[in-house]
Design a protein around this motif. Structure first.
Motif, PDB file in Angstrom:
ATOM      1  N   VAL A 163       3.195   8.218  -3.389  1.00 36.79           N
ATOM      2  CA  VAL A 163       4.541   7.975  -3.921  1.00 36.79           C
ATOM      3  C   VAL A 163       4.966   6.576  -3.510  1.00 36.79           C
ATOM      4  O   VAL A 163       5.212   6.314  -2.336  1.00 36.79           O
ATOM      5  CB  VAL A 163       5.543   9.025  -3.381  1.00 36.79           C
ATOM      6  CG1 VAL A 163       6.920   8.793  -3.989  1.00 36.79           C
ATOM      7  CG2 VAL A 163       5.053  10.443  -3.657  1.00 36.79           C
ATOM      8  N   ASN A 164       4.999   5.679  -4.473  1.00 40.75           N
ATOM      9  CA  ASN A 164       5.385   4.288  -4.213  1.00 40.75           C
ATOM     10  C   ASN A 164       6.819   4.095  -4.698  1.00 40.75           C
ATOM     11  O   ASN A 164       7.079   4.079  -5.890  1.00 40.75           O
ATOM     12  CB  ASN A 164       4.392   3.363  -4.959  1.00 40.75           C
ATOM     13  CG  ASN A 164       4.816   1.898  -4.971  1.00 40.75           C
ATOM     14  OD1 ASN A 164       4.583   1.191  -5.945  1.00 40.75           O
ATOM     15  ND2 ASN A 164       5.439   1.429  -3.916  1.00 40.75           N
ATOM     16  N   THR A 165       7.731   4.026  -3.750  1.00 41.08           N
ATOM     17  CA  THR A 165       9.129   3.800  -4.105  1.00 41.08           C
ATOM     18  C   THR A 165       9.749   2.899  -3.052  1.00 41.08           C
ATOM     19  O   THR A 165       9.484   3.129  -1.866  1.00 41.08           O
ATOM     20  CB  THR A 165       9.902   5.137  -4.261  1.00 41.08           C
ATOM     21  OG1 THR A 165      11.257   4.858  -4.675  1.00 41.08           O
ATOM     22  CG2 THR A 165       9.959   5.958  -2.985  1.00 41.08           C
ATOM     23  N   HIS A 167       9.130   1.050  -6.699  1.00 37.46           N
ATOM     24  CA  HIS A 167       7.829   1.077  -7.366  1.00 37.46           C
ATOM     25  C   HIS A 167       7.425  -0.270  -7.975  1.00 37.46           C
ATOM     26  O   HIS A 167       8.196  -0.923  -8.659  1.00 37.46           O
ATOM     27  CB  HIS A 167       7.892   2.143  -8.471  1.00 37.46           C
ATOM     28  CG  HIS A 167       6.595   2.378  -9.172  1.00 37.46           C
ATOM     29  ND1 HIS A 167       6.317   1.840 -10.402  1.00 37.46           N
ATOM     30  CD2 HIS A 167       5.499   3.077  -8.798  1.00 37.46           C
ATOM     31  CE1 HIS A 167       5.093   2.227 -10.765  1.00 37.46           C
ATOM     32  NE2 HIS A 167       4.582   2.971  -9.813  1.00 37.46           N
ATOM     33  N   ASN A 168       6.179  -0.628  -7.683  1.00 38.04           N
ATOM     34  CA  ASN A 168       5.527  -1.771  -8.319  1.00 38.04           C
ATOM     35  C   ASN A 168       4.605  -1.207  -9.391  1.00 38.04           C
ATOM     36  O   ASN A 168       3.736  -0.392  -9.048  1.00 38.04           O
ATOM     37  CB  ASN A 168       4.708  -2.539  -7.262  1.00 38.04           C
ATOM     38  CG  ASN A 168       3.877  -3.666  -7.839  1.00 38.04           C
ATOM     39  OD1 ASN A 168       3.994  -4.003  -9.006  1.00 38.04           O
ATOM     40  ND2 ASN A 168       3.017  -4.253  -7.012  1.00 38.04           N
ATOM     41  N   PRO A 169       4.700  -1.557 -10.667  1.00 39.98           N
ATOM     42  CA  PRO A 169       5.469  -2.659 -11.229  1.00 39.98           C
ATOM     43  C   PRO A 169       6.769  -2.293 -11.925  1.00 39.98           C
ATOM     44  O   PRO A 169       7.441  -3.184 -12.442  1.00 39.98           O
ATOM     45  CB  PRO A 169       4.494  -3.192 -12.293  1.00 39.98           C
ATOM     46  CG  PRO A 169       3.857  -1.953 -12.844  1.00 39.98           C
ATOM     47  CD  PRO A 169       3.723  -1.021 -11.649  1.00 39.98           C
ATOM     48  N   GLU A 197       5.945   2.192   0.991  1.00 42.95           N
ATOM     49  CA  GLU A 197       7.345   1.749   1.024  1.00 42.95           C
ATOM     50  C   GLU A 197       7.445   0.250   1.320  1.00 42.95           C
ATOM     51  O   GLU A 197       8.384  -0.186   1.990  1.00 42.95           O
ATOM     52  CB  GLU A 197       8.124   2.591   2.048  1.00 42.95           C
ATOM     53  CG  GLU A 197       7.949   4.087   1.772  1.00 42.95           C
ATOM     54  CD  GLU A 197       8.828   5.004   2.621  1.00 42.95           C
ATOM     55  OE1 GLU A 197       9.881   4.562   3.111  1.00 42.95           O
ATOM     56  OE2 GLU A 197       8.432   6.191   2.780  1.00 42.95           O
ATOM     57  N   VAL A 198       6.475  -0.542   0.840  1.00 42.26           N
ATOM     58  CA  VAL A 198       6.492  -1.973   1.179  1.00 42.26           C
ATOM     59  C   VAL A 198       7.743  -2.689   0.642  1.00 42.26           C
ATOM     60  O   VAL A 198       8.122  -3.728   1.160  1.00 42.26           O
ATOM     61  CB  VAL A 198       5.213  -2.734   0.744  1.00 42.26           C
ATOM     62  CG1 VAL A 198       3.983  -2.229   1.477  1.00 42.26           C
ATOM     63  CG2 VAL A 198       5.010  -2.709  -0.754  1.00 42.26           C
ATOM     64  N   TYR A 199       8.393  -2.110  -0.390  1.00 42.53           N
ATOM     65  CA  TYR A 199       9.628  -2.735  -0.928  1.00 42.53           C
ATOM     66  C   TYR A 199      10.871  -1.984  -0.444  1.00 42.53           C
ATOM     67  O   TYR A 199      11.912  -2.016  -1.098  1.00 42.53           O
ATOM     68  CB  TYR A 199       9.584  -2.753  -2.461  1.00 42.53           C
ATOM     69  CG  TYR A 199       8.390  -3.514  -3.007  1.00 42.53           C
ATOM     70  CD1 TYR A 199       8.401  -4.908  -3.079  1.00 42.53           C
ATOM     71  CD2 TYR A 199       7.228  -2.857  -3.417  1.00 42.53           C
ATOM     72  CE1 TYR A 199       7.305  -5.616  -3.548  1.00 42.53           C
ATOM     73  CE2 TYR A 199       6.131  -3.548  -3.892  1.00 42.53           C
ATOM     74  CZ  TYR A 199       6.172  -4.933  -3.955  1.00 42.53           C
ATOM     75  OH  TYR A 199       5.083  -5.631  -4.416  1.00 42.53           O
ATOM     76  N   SER A 225       4.006   1.052   5.324  1.00 40.83           N
ATOM     77  CA  SER A 225       4.795  -0.116   4.951  1.00 40.83           C
ATOM     78  C   SER A 225       4.158  -1.348   5.582  1.00 40.83           C
ATOM     79  O   SER A 225       3.079  -1.258   6.189  1.00 40.83           O
ATOM     80  CB  SER A 225       6.252   0.042   5.378  1.00 40.83           C
ATOM     81  OG  SER A 225       7.054  -0.953   4.750  1.00 40.83           O
ATOM     82  N   SER A 226       4.812  -2.494   5.407  1.00 37.94           N
ATOM     83  CA  SER A 226       4.273  -3.723   5.998  1.00 37.94           C
ATOM     84  C   SER A 226       5.365  -4.778   6.068  1.00 37.94           C
ATOM     85  O   SER A 226       6.475  -4.597   5.571  1.00 37.94           O
ATOM     86  CB  SER A 226       3.077  -4.231   5.191  1.00 37.94           C
ATOM     87  OG  SER A 226       3.495  -4.774   3.961  1.00 37.94           O
ATOM     88  N   ILE A 227       5.004  -5.880   6.678  1.00 33.08           N
ATOM     89  CA  ILE A 227       5.950  -6.947   6.958  1.00 33.08           C
ATOM     90  C   ILE A 227       6.102  -7.910   5.763  1.00 33.08           C
ATOM     91  O   ILE A 227       7.093  -8.611   5.640  1.00 33.08           O
ATOM     92  CB  ILE A 227       5.453  -7.703   8.236  1.00 33.08           C
ATOM     93  CG1 ILE A 227       6.610  -8.079   9.126  1.00 33.08           C
ATOM     94  CG2 ILE A 227       4.561  -8.861   7.925  1.00 33.08           C
ATOM     95  CD1 ILE A 227       7.178  -6.929   9.879  1.00 33.08           C
TER      96      ILE A 227
HETATM   97  N1  PMP Z   1       1.572  -1.661  -2.013  1.00 29.68           N
HETATM   98  C1  PMP Z   1       2.245  -2.224  -3.017  1.00 29.68           C
HETATM   99  C2  PMP Z   1       2.997  -1.374  -3.966  1.00 29.68           C
HETATM  100  C3  PMP Z   1       2.215  -3.607  -3.186  1.00 29.68           C
HETATM  101  O1  PMP Z   1       2.874  -4.174  -4.192  1.00 29.68           O
HETATM  102  C4  PMP Z   1       1.470  -4.384  -2.288  1.00 29.68           C
HETATM  103  C5  PMP Z   1       1.372  -5.855  -2.529  1.00 29.68           C
HETATM  104  N2  PMP Z   1       1.800  -6.579  -1.548  1.00 29.68           N
HETATM  105  C6  PMP Z   1       0.804  -3.756  -1.234  1.00 29.68           C
HETATM  106  C7  PMP Z   1       0.874  -2.388  -1.135  1.00 29.68           C
HETATM  107  C8  PMP Z   1      -0.018  -4.508  -0.241  1.00 29.68           C
HETATM  108  O2  PMP Z   1       0.692  -4.768   0.922  1.00 29.68           O
HETATM  109  P1  PMP Z   1       0.069  -5.678   2.095  1.00 29.68           P
HETATM  110  O3  PMP Z   1       0.134  -7.080   1.632  1.00 29.68           O
HETATM  111  O4  PMP Z   1       0.917  -5.389   3.268  1.00 29.68           O
HETATM  112  O5  PMP Z   1      -1.343  -5.216   2.293  1.00 29.68           O
END
Ligand code: PMP
Ligand code: GLN
Length: 380
Positions: A163-165, A167-169, A197-199, A225-227
Motif C-alpha cells: 500500500v503506497n500512500t 501514491h506515486n504516480p 510511505e516515502v511521501y 519510509s526514507s529520508i
Molecule cells: N517508493 C516510492 C513510491 C518512490 O517513489 C521511491 C522513489 N524515491 C522509492 C520508494 C524509493 O525510495 P528511496 O530513494 O528511499 O530508496
C-alpha cells in the motif's frame, strides 16, 4: 547475459528518461528528484559525523541515535510507542527495505497484491522473491479501486499487499474507507500489509492514514519510509522498516546479506533531520502545494486535462487533447521537439493499458524551471 529474473524488466524508466533529457537538453520533469539541495542543518550533521564519528561499519540494523529518532518521530505521528532495538531496521533507502521485505517474507509461489499503476521496484522485488503478483487497478480520473476487484485478489496464497500512500504516480492519498477495507481484508485473509510511505509528509489538505495505527493492524503491518523525499536528499538512500519483532526478523534476515548496513554519516544526518521542528514539515507541505497549483494550472492552460493530486509531487495529465499517440510517442515528441522530459506511465501498468493516455510530470522543481517547462509546452 542478464538473468531470466531481470531480463524482462530492462533499464528503469527513470534512468532511460534522465539520459534522454540530458541528451536533448530537455527540462527534466521526469525522475522525481528535487532541483535544490537538502537543508543545511542535515548536511552539517552528516559532515560532523565524518569528522568526529567512526567511519567504520555501523551496526547492521542501524545506529541507535537514528533508530531512536525514527521511534520518536513515529510516536509523534502515529501514537504508537515502538522498540528501537527490535522493531526498527535502517536500510539503504526505501528501495532496499522493499527488497528485504519481499526476499525475507515471501516464498516462491506466494502471492503479492499490488495496486497499479505501480512503482517499478515492486514487481521486480516480487520477481526476485519468486512471488506471483495480483494487480488491482486504480482507475482514473480519480484513481480509486474497485472493491470487488480488491476482494477477488485476496486468497489463501496471499502473503503481502503493498500500500503506497501518498501514491506515486497518481498522487492519491487513500481515505479512511479505503484503508479500512484493505485492513479488514488483511485480517480476514491473514495477510501482511507493507506500506510505502516515502511521501508521508507531502499531502494537500488530506490526512495521511497510517495502516500500522489502524485497529488490529500493528501486528501485521510493515511501515517503510526514507529520508529522500521529506528532506530533499534523494541521493542519501537512507530508509527504514518499522515492524513488530516477528516481521522485523525476516526483513533483517535479508537485509544483513543485501547491504549489511547503511553509510554512517547519512545515518547521523538522518537522525538530525527527523528531529526537525514541526515547522519544517508544515513549510514543506506549503512549498509543494504552491508548486502543485502552479503546474496543474499551467498544464490545463496549455491544453492538458489534469486533476490536482492529493499528495506526493507528481501530476498524471491526460495528453489526448494533443493527438500525439501513445504515452511513449507523446513523451518522445515532448523531449525531442519541445524540450521537456516526463515519464510515460504505461510502464507502471501490468494488468491493464489504462496508462497510455497519461503522462507523469514531477513538480519537485524550482518555480523558474516549472514556468520555463510550461512556456515550452505552450508550443505543443
Ligand atoms: N517508493 C516510492 C513510491 C518512490 O517513489 C521511491 C522513489 N524515491 C522509492 C520508494 C524509493 O525510495 P528511496 O530513494 O528511499 O530508496
Ligand atoms: N522515485 C523516483 C520517481 O518516481 C525514482 C527513483 C529511481 O530512479 N529509482 O521518479
Amino acid at each position: 547475459m542478464v538473468s531470466d529474473r531481470f531480463a524482462p524488466f530492462g533499464a528503469t524508466i527513470f534512468t532511460t528518461i534522465t539520459a534522454l533529457a540530458r541528451e536533448h537538453q530537455a527540462i527534466d520533469l521526469g525522475q522525481g528528484y528535487p532541483s535544490w539541495e537538502g537543508p543545511d542543518f542535515v548536511k552539517q550533521a552528516a559532515m560532523n559525523a565524518i569528522a568526529v564519528e567512526s567511519n567504520q561499519y555501523p551496526p547492521s540494523m542501524g545506529i541507535p541515535v537514528l533508530q531512536e529518532a525514527i521511534c520518536d518521530r513515529f510516536l509523534q505521528v502515529s501514537g504508537l510507542q515502538i522498540d528501537p532495538i527490535v522493531e526498527v531496521t535502517v536500510t539503504s533507502g526505501c528501495t532496499e527495505a522493499l527488497a528485504a521485505t519481499f526476499l525475507g517474507l515471501v516464498n516462491p509461489g506466494d502471492e503479492v497484491i499490488l495496486f497499479e499503476p505501480t512503482y517499478d521496484a515492486y514487481p521486480v522485488g516480487c520477481a526476485m522473491a519468486g512471488a506471483t503478483v495480483r494487480y488491482v487497478t486504480l482507475h482514473g480520473p480519480d484513481f480509486r479501486f474497485d472493491e470487488a476487484q480488491l476482494r477477488a485478489a485476496f486468497g489463501s496464497r496471499t502473503r503481502l499487499i503493498v500500500v503506497n500512500t501518498p501514491h506515486n504516480p497518481t498522487g492519491r492519498v487513500f481515505d479512511a474507507g479505503e484503508m479500512a477495507l484493505i485492513s479488514e481484508l488483511c485480517r480476514e485473509y491473514d495477510v501482511v500489509a507493507v506500506t510505502d510511505e516515502v511521501y508521508e509528509y507531502i499531502t494537500y489538505g488530506r490526512d495521511h492514514i497510517r495502516m500500522a495505527a489502524l485497529p488490529g493492524m500493528w501486528e501485521r503491518t510493515i511501515t517503510l519510509s526514507s529520508i529522500g523525499k521529506t528532506f530533499s536528499l534523494t541521493g542519501w538512500k537512507t530508509g527504514w522498516a518499522i515492524a513488530p519483532a516477528h516481521l522485523t526478523q525476516p526483513i533483517r534476515a535479508a537485509h544483513q546479506y543485501l547491504t549489511f548496513t547503511t553509510p554512517n554519516p547519512m545515518q547521523y544526518g538522518s537522525a538530525a533531520a527527523l528531529r526537525a521542528p514541526e515547522a519544517y514539515f508544515t513549510e514543506l507541505r506549503a512549498m509543494y502545494l504552491s508548486k502543485r497549483d502552479l503546474l496543474v494550472d499551467g498544464l490545463r492552460s496549455v491544453g492538458f486535462t489534469a486533476e490536482a493530486p492529493e499528495g506526493a509531487y507528481y501530476v498524471l495529465a491526460d495528453h489526448r487533447p494533443f493527438g500525439l499517440g501513445t504515452d511513449v510517442e507523446f513523451v518522445q515528441h515532448l523531449i525531442t521537439e519541445i524540450g521537456v522530459a516526463a515519464i510515460p506511465p504505461s510502464v507502471f501498468y501490468h494488468g491493464s493499458d489504462e496508462g497510455t493516455h497519461l503522462v507523469r510530470f514531477a513538480f519537485c522543481k524550482d518555480e523558474g524551471t516549472l514556468e520555463q517547462a510550461l512556456e515550452r509546452m505552450s508550443g505543443l
